[in-house]
Enzyme design. Structure first.
Site, PDB file in Angstrom:
ATOM      1  N   THR A 128     -57.332 -76.016   4.986  1.00 54.06           N
ATOM      2  CA  THR A 128     -56.840 -76.881   3.901  1.00 54.06           C
ATOM      3  C   THR A 128     -56.296 -75.978   2.808  1.00 54.06           C
ATOM      4  O   THR A 128     -56.415 -74.744   2.887  1.00 54.06           O
ATOM      5  CB  THR A 128     -57.982 -77.730   3.298  1.00 54.06           C
ATOM      6  OG1 THR A 128     -58.896 -76.854   2.639  1.00 54.06           O
ATOM      7  CG2 THR A 128     -58.716 -78.528   4.367  1.00 54.06           C
ATOM      8  N   ASP A 129     -55.705 -76.584   1.785  1.00 53.40           N
ATOM      9  CA  ASP A 129     -55.160 -75.779   0.694  1.00 53.40           C
ATOM     10  C   ASP A 129     -56.251 -74.977   0.001  1.00 53.40           C
ATOM     11  O   ASP A 129     -56.028 -73.858  -0.443  1.00 53.40           O
ATOM     12  CB  ASP A 129     -54.444 -76.684  -0.317  1.00 53.40           C
ATOM     13  CG  ASP A 129     -53.164 -77.249   0.277  1.00 53.40           C
ATOM     14  OD1 ASP A 129     -52.685 -76.658   1.287  1.00 53.40           O
ATOM     15  OD2 ASP A 129     -52.658 -78.264  -0.223  1.00 53.40           O
ATOM     16  N   CYS A 130     -57.439 -75.562  -0.104  1.00 53.85           N
ATOM     17  CA  CYS A 130     -58.524 -74.837  -0.779  1.00 53.85           C
ATOM     18  C   CYS A 130     -59.349 -73.983   0.186  1.00 53.85           C
ATOM     19  O   CYS A 130     -60.028 -73.051  -0.220  1.00 53.85           O
ATOM     20  CB  CYS A 130     -59.411 -75.799  -1.552  1.00 53.85           C
ATOM     21  SG  CYS A 130     -59.795 -77.314  -0.661  1.00 53.85           S
ATOM     22  N   TYR A 131     -59.316 -74.341   1.487  1.00 57.43           N
ATOM     23  CA  TYR A 131     -60.039 -73.567   2.511  1.00 57.43           C
ATOM     24  C   TYR A 131     -59.060 -73.238   3.638  1.00 57.43           C
ATOM     25  O   TYR A 131     -59.058 -73.908   4.672  1.00 57.43           O
ATOM     26  CB  TYR A 131     -61.223 -74.373   3.067  1.00 57.43           C
ATOM     27  CG  TYR A 131     -62.319 -74.634   2.071  1.00 57.43           C
ATOM     28  CD1 TYR A 131     -63.171 -73.603   1.662  1.00 57.43           C
ATOM     29  CD2 TYR A 131     -62.519 -75.906   1.546  1.00 57.43           C
ATOM     30  CE1 TYR A 131     -64.181 -73.845   0.752  1.00 57.43           C
ATOM     31  CE2 TYR A 131     -63.531 -76.156   0.631  1.00 57.43           C
ATOM     32  CZ  TYR A 131     -64.359 -75.108   0.242  1.00 57.43           C
ATOM     33  OH  TYR A 131     -65.369 -75.344  -0.657  1.00 57.43           O
ATOM     34  N   PRO A 132     -58.216 -72.222   3.448  1.00 57.58           N
ATOM     35  CA  PRO A 132     -57.123 -71.989   4.406  1.00 57.58           C
ATOM     36  C   PRO A 132     -57.585 -71.475   5.779  1.00 57.58           C
ATOM     37  O   PRO A 132     -56.902 -71.701   6.778  1.00 57.58           O
ATOM     38  CB  PRO A 132     -56.253 -70.946   3.709  1.00 57.58           C
ATOM     39  CG  PRO A 132     -57.143 -70.295   2.697  1.00 57.58           C
ATOM     40  CD  PRO A 132     -58.147 -71.320   2.293  1.00 57.58           C
TER      41      PRO A 132
END
Lengths: 388, 134
Positions: A128-132
């Site tokens: 994800t954007d916060c957990y690439p």
């Protein structure tokens, strides 16, 4: 004769509290009577070391660089539940390693962690954007992780049934291998040493009660799952499975002496957890219960050949009979086996006694008592309307 | 007199030989059949032999001459003391009464000399403390 927690703890601090194991308390009451024993004894320690399937541990692994929101986690190949925040997971004792059957699982991972060993961690995430990050392959240990604590939804059963088998074939159960034609009978409770049998109505055991857990210190977190009070009593003690505890405690400080992965051939995995609870002798009633002996504690014998939740007890037998090595069923002498270790139960009661003697362990009153009345509900197959 | 345990393996051609009769008659050996099974590859017999040491040696030589594979059984099962929790699950499973619960110490005692190598304790041991000797 009354005694308060404050008085007991003051004596523990001074080093002059009188602490006996449940076995010692039984002998003292036999010798000197209940009244004198009540005056003399401050605390009675208990212990049990049995298969407790409903056990597991929460772990927070810490964040990787770049970070990952784990959506699947495997510890030494065993799946852990991670439908929680990014790097939190719960490893259940009975979860089996993927691909190789029933030999290794969550209980072994927990035992390894407690032993201080390295455990392989593999995790995948969506990215994800916060957990690439999408995957990670590394090792963890009790030294490397943030939190690692056991949270066991159901432990320390107050009594339990005795299993036997009337059928013509051997049965492989969580009560061990049951030989055909009543070839053996297996039981689980530590009887006269078992914590919840020594305070049958849980006057002193409730939320927040400090306990011995797996070699370290833990706490009663809640009523255990399947906690029930609508149970038969004999001699003032439940004569079938009754109350249970949900317990919590740090894996750090535990020992593999008191936490052991178990494997029930043909059934699956479980974990032996060592639990000890101190019983404060607040009055004569507490002493009478704490000193109840195996002769007076009974368990129902159940035929596991009946594959139904409605097994009716065939008879009741005392723990003294069970511990003698044989019980008589329908005129036949049947060999008994315990699934929990009485040896370890005794060790735990002695260890807890020493911890109190050494001022390492104080007693506390429950923050909230556990339910006085609770019936266990079945699961029915029904419609959306019927369930409401 | 001494007692020894042997596993005897027969090829199918030997299954009809009266070898136990010969052991008794020619070598004066007492024996106890602890386990016997016949499978596709032939037969297997676990026997405990009781007799004069020299006679036992001769009896074994006779069996080997006949083409029976003889394997002495010393230690088949071992108990890992570290792993054993002394629960006692194995006690009621053992058909040979080789495993006993000491009712003072509540420790499990394994009497190797009574073991008939059936292996039932191995699969029924929850902490996997009973192991095949390798």
């Amino acid at each position: 004769m009354k005694r308060t927690y404050e008085e007991i703890n003051a004596k523990i601090k001074r080093g002059d509290a009188v602490v006996l194991t449940a076995e010692e308390a039984i002998r003292l009451v036999e010798d000197q009577g209940i009244e004198r024993a009540t005056k003399e004894v401050d605390v009675v320690t208990t212990g049990t070391f049995g298969a407790m399937c409903s056990s597991g541990a929460f772990i927070n692994f810490g964040h990787a660089e770049p970070p990952i929101r784990m959506s699947k986690v495997w510890l030494n190949g065993v799946p852990a539940y991670t439908g929680l925040a990014a790097v939190d997971a719960y490893i259940g004792a009975t979860e089996e390693r993927e691909g190789d059957g029933m030999d290794y699982g969550g209980a072994h991972v927990i035992e390894s962690l407690i032993a201080g060993e390295a455990v392989h961690l593999r995790a995948t995430g969506r990215g994800t954007d916060c957990y690439p990050r999408r995957d990670i392959d590394t090792y963890i240990s009790l030294k490397s992780v943030n939190q690692a604590y056991m949270y066991n939804p159901r432990n320390a059963y107050q009594n339990y049934g005795v299993a036997t088998n009337s059928s013509e074939k051997a049965l492989f159960t969580y009560m061990g291998k049951l030989l055909p034609h009543y070839g053996n009978a297996t039981y689980s409770s530590a009887g006269q040493l078992s914590p919840l049998l020594k305070d049958p109505k849980l006057r002193s055991i409730g939320m927040g009660t400090r306990i011995f857990l797996g070699g370290g210190i833990g706490y009663v977190a809640w009523e255990g799952t399947q906690f029930k009070t609508n149970i038969p009593y004999r001699n003032g003690v439940p004569s079938s499975a009754g109350r249970t505890l949900a317990v919590i405690g740090d894996l750090r400080g535990m020992s593999t002496e008191y936490v052991r992965a178990l494997n029930f051939h043909g059934y699956g995995l479980s974990m032996a957890v060592g639990i000890g609870v101190p019983i404060p002798i607040l009055d004569q009633d507490m002493m009478a219960n704490a000193a109840r002996a195996d002769e007076d504690i009974f368990a129902p014998v159940l035929d596991y050949a009946i594959q139904s939740r409605n097994r009716r007890p065939m008879m009741e037998v005392s723990y003294a009979q069970l511990r003698s090595g044989t019980v008589e069923l329908f005129g036949k002498k049947v060999k008994t086996s315990s699934l929990s270790s009485y040896y370890k139960a005794r060790l735990i009661a002695e260890r807890l006694k020493r911890m109190i003697d050494d001022k390492e362990f104080e007693l506390n009153a429950p923050v909230v008592p556990l339910p006085e009345e609770r019936a266990q509900r079945p699961l029915e197959v029904c419609s959306m309307d019927e369930v409401l | 007199m001494s007692k020894r345990k042997f596993n005897l393996y027969f090829v199918p051609a030997l299954v009809n030989e009266p070898i136990t009769y010969v052991l008794v008659k020619d070598f004066d050996l007492k024996f106890n059949i602890l386990r016997a099974e016949v499978v596709e590859k032939g037969g297997q017999l676990l026997i405990e032999v009781d007799g004069k040491p020299a006679q036992i040696t001769k009896g074994v030589a006779y069996l080997q001459d006949m083409g029976v594979k003889v394997e002495e059984l010393n230690e088949f099962v071992t108990k890992d003391e570290e792993r054993c929790t002394n629960c006692g699950m194995c006690v009621s499973i053992c058909p040979a009464d080789a495993i006993e619960m000491d009712r003072d110490t509540w420790k499990v005692i394994f009497h190797l000399e009574k073991c008939i190598a059936c292996g039932l304790c191995i699969s029924s041991c929850p902490p996997r403390a009973m192991k095949l000797k390798t």
